[in-house]
Design a protein around this motif. Structure first.
Motif, PDB file in Angstrom:
ATOM      1  N   THR A 198       0.849  -1.195   0.000  1.00  0.00           N
ATOM      2  CA  THR A 198       0.000   0.000   0.000  1.00  0.00           C
ATOM      3  C   THR A 198       0.886   1.248   0.000  1.00  0.00           C
ATOM      4  OG1 THR A 198      -1.773  -1.113   1.203  1.00  0.00           O
ATOM      5  CG2 THR A 198      -1.737   1.294   1.291  1.00  0.00           C
ATOM      6  N   ILE A 199       0.534   2.218  -0.833  1.00  0.00           N
ATOM      7  CA  ILE A 199       1.209   3.513  -0.836  1.00  0.00           C
ATOM      8  C   ILE A 199       0.281   4.513  -0.159  1.00  0.00           C
ATOM      9  CG2 ILE A 199       2.380   5.281  -2.193  1.00  0.00           C
ATOM     10  CD1 ILE A 199       3.631   2.522  -2.489  1.00  0.00           C
ATOM     11  N   ALA A 200       0.664   4.990   0.999  1.00  0.00           N
ATOM     12  CA  ALA A 200      -0.172   5.918   1.760  1.00  0.00           C
ATOM     13  C   ALA A 200      -0.101   7.317   1.149  1.00  0.00           C
ATOM     14  CB  ALA A 200       0.300   5.961   3.209  1.00  0.00           C
ATOM     15  N   PRO A 201      -1.073   8.173   1.431  1.00  0.00           N
ATOM     16  CA  PRO A 201      -0.976   9.572   0.994  1.00  0.00           C
ATOM     17  C   PRO A 201       0.310  10.192   1.532  1.00  0.00           C
ATOM     18  CG  PRO A 201      -3.176   9.103   1.820  1.00  0.00           C
ATOM     19  CD  PRO A 201      -2.327   7.908   2.152  1.00  0.00           C
ATOM     20  N   PRO A 202       0.898  11.146   0.802  1.00  0.00           N
ATOM     21  CA  PRO A 202       2.175  11.724   1.231  1.00  0.00           C
ATOM     22  C   PRO A 202       2.042  12.550   2.502  1.00  0.00           C
ATOM     23  CG  PRO A 202       1.288  12.956  -0.625  1.00  0.00           C
ATOM     24  CD  PRO A 202       0.413  11.735  -0.464  1.00  0.00           C
ATOM     25  N   LEU A 203       3.154  12.646   3.210  1.00  0.00           N
ATOM     26  CA  LEU A 203       3.256  13.562   4.340  1.00  0.00           C
ATOM     27  C   LEU A 203       3.945  14.827   3.830  1.00  0.00           C
ATOM     28  CD1 LEU A 203       3.174  14.386   7.340  1.00  0.00           C
ATOM     29  CD2 LEU A 203       5.300  13.097   7.667  1.00  0.00           C
ATOM     30  N   ILE A 204       3.208  15.935   3.813  1.00  0.00           N
ATOM     31  CA  ILE A 204       3.750  17.228   3.386  1.00  0.00           C
ATOM     32  C   ILE A 204       4.133  17.991   4.652  1.00  0.00           C
ATOM     33  CG2 ILE A 204       3.354  19.301   2.017  1.00  0.00           C
ATOM     34  CD1 ILE A 204       3.081  16.672   0.437  1.00  0.00           C
ATOM     35  N   THR A 205       5.378  18.444   4.716  1.00  0.00           N
ATOM     36  CA  THR A 205       5.832  19.015   5.983  1.00  0.00           C
ATOM     37  C   THR A 205       5.570  20.516   6.129  1.00  0.00           C
ATOM     38  OG1 THR A 205       8.091  19.410   5.154  1.00  0.00           O
ATOM     39  CG2 THR A 205       7.639  17.265   6.160  1.00  0.00           C
ATOM     40  N   HIS A 206       5.518  21.263   4.999  1.00  0.00           N
ATOM     41  CA  HIS A 206       5.348  22.716   5.085  1.00  0.00           C
ATOM     42  C   HIS A 206       4.295  23.215   4.105  1.00  0.00           C
ATOM     43  CE1 HIS A 206       9.384  22.064   6.809  1.00  0.00           C
ATOM     44  NE2 HIS A 206       9.062  23.066   7.598  1.00  0.00           N
ATOM     45  N   ASN A 207       3.662  24.340   4.458  1.00  0.00           N
ATOM     46  CA  ASN A 207       2.612  24.916   3.635  1.00  0.00           C
ATOM     47  C   ASN A 207       3.139  25.741   2.472  1.00  0.00           C
ATOM     48  OD1 ASN A 207       0.192  24.068   5.070  1.00  0.00           O
ATOM     49  ND2 ASN A 207       0.891  25.383   6.744  1.00  0.00           N
ATOM     50  N   SER A 208       4.356  26.261   2.600  1.00  0.00           N
ATOM     51  CA  SER A 208       4.903  27.136   1.566  1.00  0.00           C
ATOM     52  C   SER A 208       6.349  26.773   1.273  1.00  0.00           C
ATOM     53  CB  SER A 208       4.813  28.601   2.004  1.00  0.00           C
ATOM     54  OG  SER A 208       5.714  28.856   3.065  1.00  0.00           O
ATOM     55  N   LYS A 209       6.861  27.279   0.162  1.00  0.00           N
ATOM     56  CA  LYS A 209       8.216  26.980  -0.265  1.00  0.00           C
ATOM     57  C   LYS A 209       9.262  27.496   0.715  1.00  0.00           C
ATOM     58  CE  LYS A 209       7.156  26.797  -5.205  1.00  0.00           C
ATOM     59  NZ  LYS A 209       7.445  27.382  -6.543  1.00  0.00           N
ATOM     60  N   ALA A 210       8.910  28.505   1.493  1.00  0.00           N
ATOM     61  CA  ALA A 210       9.850  29.040   2.486  1.00  0.00           C
ATOM     62  C   ALA A 210      10.155  28.026   3.572  1.00  0.00           C
ATOM     63  CB  ALA A 210       9.284  30.311   3.117  1.00  0.00           C
ATOM     64  N   GLN A 211       9.285  27.033   3.746  1.00  0.00           N
ATOM     65  CA  GLN A 211       9.452  25.939   4.696  1.00  0.00           C
ATOM     66  C   GLN A 211       9.647  26.448   6.138  1.00  0.00           C
ATOM     67  OE1 GLN A 211      12.135  22.822   3.383  1.00  0.00           O
ATOM     68  NE2 GLN A 211      11.737  23.312   1.246  1.00  0.00           N
ATOM     69  N   GLN A 212       8.849  27.437   6.470  1.00  0.00           N
ATOM     70  CA  GLN A 212       8.872  27.970   7.835  1.00  0.00           C
ATOM     71  C   GLN A 212       7.524  27.805   8.530  1.00  0.00           C
ATOM     72  OE1 GLN A 212      10.202  32.029   7.290  1.00  0.00           O
ATOM     73  NE2 GLN A 212      12.359  31.443   7.201  1.00  0.00           N
ATOM     74  N   ASP A 213       6.568  27.218   7.822  1.00  0.00           N
ATOM     75  CA  ASP A 213       5.213  27.057   8.373  1.00  0.00           C
ATOM     76  C   ASP A 213       4.797  25.604   8.243  1.00  0.00           C
ATOM     77  OD1 ASP A 213       5.294  27.251   5.631  1.00  0.00           O
ATOM     78  OD2 ASP A 213       3.461  28.431   5.438  1.00  0.00           O
ATOM     79  N   ASN A 214       4.757  24.898   9.354  1.00  0.00           N
ATOM     80  CA  ASN A 214       4.411  23.481   9.349  1.00  0.00           C
ATOM     81  C   ASN A 214       2.959  23.259   8.933  1.00  0.00           C
ATOM     82  OD1 ASN A 214       6.970  22.726  10.366  1.00  0.00           O
ATOM     83  ND2 ASN A 214       6.294  23.150  12.458  1.00  0.00           N
ATOM     84  N   THR A 215       2.726  22.153   8.240  1.00  0.00           N
ATOM     85  CA  THR A 215       1.356  21.776   7.930  1.00  0.00           C
ATOM     86  C   THR A 215       0.656  21.325   9.217  1.00  0.00           C
ATOM     87  OG1 THR A 215       2.028  19.495   7.465  1.00  0.00           O
ATOM     88  CG2 THR A 215       1.971  21.039   5.597  1.00  0.00           C
ATOM     89  N   PRO A 216      -0.663  21.302   9.221  1.00  0.00           N
ATOM     90  CA  PRO A 216      -1.370  20.858  10.432  1.00  0.00           C
ATOM     91  C   PRO A 216      -0.973  19.453  10.876  1.00  0.00           C
ATOM     92  CG  PRO A 216      -2.883  21.987   8.968  1.00  0.00           C
ATOM     93  CD  PRO A 216      -1.596  21.854   8.211  1.00  0.00           C
ATOM     94  N   GLU A 217      -0.735  18.541   9.940  1.00  0.00           N
ATOM     95  CA  GLU A 217      -0.354  17.179  10.339  1.00  0.00           C
ATOM     96  C   GLU A 217       0.995  17.166  11.043  1.00  0.00           C
ATOM     97  OE1 GLU A 217      -0.027  12.580   8.728  1.00  0.00           O
ATOM     98  OE2 GLU A 217      -0.150  14.202   7.255  1.00  0.00           O
TER      99      GLU A 217
END
Length: 235
Positions: A198-217
Motif C-alpha cells: 500500500t502507498i499511503a498519501p504523502p506527508l507534506i511538511t510545510h505549507n509554503s516553499k519558504a518551509q517555515q510554516d508546518n502543515t497541520p499534520e
C-alpha cells in the motif's frame, strides 16, 4: 519527553519524530521492540512509552550509547547495547517490531570527517542487505520492520527487503512542500506477509516553499510527542 544529546554531536531531528509517528500503529501491548542505530534513543523510547513495551537499543557510537543509556534511566524495560548491530548477540525470532533510521549514503560516497556522523549516514558501517537480513532473523513471524530511508534510494531498499524475505506492506513518502520531490520514505515491511503493498498519501511538511510554516499534520506530530532536547557534554 526530555532527551539528552551531545553538545556538538549528531542530533535527532524531525525525521525521528516522523518515524515514531509512522511506527506506532504497528506496535501492540507486549511487543518487544528493537531500535537499531538508536542514537540517543528517541525513536525507540517514544514508540515504547504508550504500552511500556520492553525495548532494546543498539548503538555503535560510544558517546551516543552513553546518552541513550542516560535517556533510558526512567524506562526500566529498556536496555542499551553499545555494539555493532551486525555482531550484537541478540536473540533470533524474539522481536515484534524493529525500528531504524539507518545510514543510507552509498559506501563509495564522500564520508563526513566526523566519525559519529559518518557512522550515522554511510552504508559502509551498516551495509543495507546485511542489515535487512539480520533484521529478518531477529523478527518474530509476522513481526514488522519499520524504518525510514532516502526517497531516491527506495528501489534499493525494496530490493534488499525482498532479498531478506521481508515483505514491504506500507510506504509513505515525505515531501518538504507539495510541489517538491520526496526527500524521505517511511516503510513498513513484515516477516511472512503476503499482502499487497500500500502507498499511503504523502506527508507534506510545510505549507509554503519558504518551509517555515508546518502543515497541520506535522504540527500535530510535534504536539503529540512534545520532545525537549537538552544538549550536554561528557567533559
Amino acid at each position: 519527553m526530555r532527551f539528552y544529546q551531545p553538545l556538538k554531536g549528531y542530533a535527532y531531528n524531525s525525521t525521528s519524530l516522523f518515524l515514531a509517528h509512522f511506527a506506532t500503529p504497528f506496535i501492540k501491548k507486549g511487543d518487544k521492540l528493537l531500535d537499531i542505530g538508536a542514537g540517543c534513543g528517541v525513536v525507540g523510547l517514544l514508540c515504547a512509552r504508550e504500552f511500556n513495551n520492553p525495548l532494546d537499543l543498539v548503538e555503535i557510537d560510544a558517546e551516543m550509547a552513553y546518552f541513550a543509556t542516560l535517556n533510558c534511566q526512567n524506562a526500566p524495560n529498556a536496555k542499551v547495547h553499545h555494539s555493532d548491530f551486525l555482531t550484537c548477540p541478540l536473540e533470533p525470532n524474539s522481536y515484534g517490531v524493529l525500528l531504524s533510521n539507518p545510514p543510507y549514503y552509498p559506501t563509495n560516497s564522500l564520508k563526513s570527517p566526523f566519525s559519529q556522523k559518518a557512522q550515522a549516514t554511510n552504508q559502509s558501517y551498516l551495509p543495507l542487505l546485511e542489515f535487512c537480513i539480520k533484521a529478518g532473523q531477529l523478527l518474530k513471524p509476522q513481526g514488522y520492520f519499520v524504518l525510514c530511508y532516502h526517497a531516491s534510494l527506495t528501489d534499493s531498499l525494496l530490493n534488499a527487503l525482498q532479498k531478506a524475505k521481508l515483505k514491504p506492506t506500507l510506504l509513505r513518502f515525505v515531501h518538504p512542500f507539495y510541489t517538491h520531490k520526496a526527500s524521505l520514505v517511511l516503510c513498513a515491511a513484515r516477516k511472512g506477509a503476503k499482502s499487497l503493498l500500500t502507498i499511503a498519501p504523502p506527508l507534506i511538511t510545510h505549507n509554503s516553499k519558504a518551509q517555515q510554516d508546518n502543515t497541520p499534520e506535522v504540527a500535530a506530530i510535534y504536539e503529540k510527542f512534545k520532545t525537549h532536547s537538552i544538549k550536554a557534554s561528557l567533559a
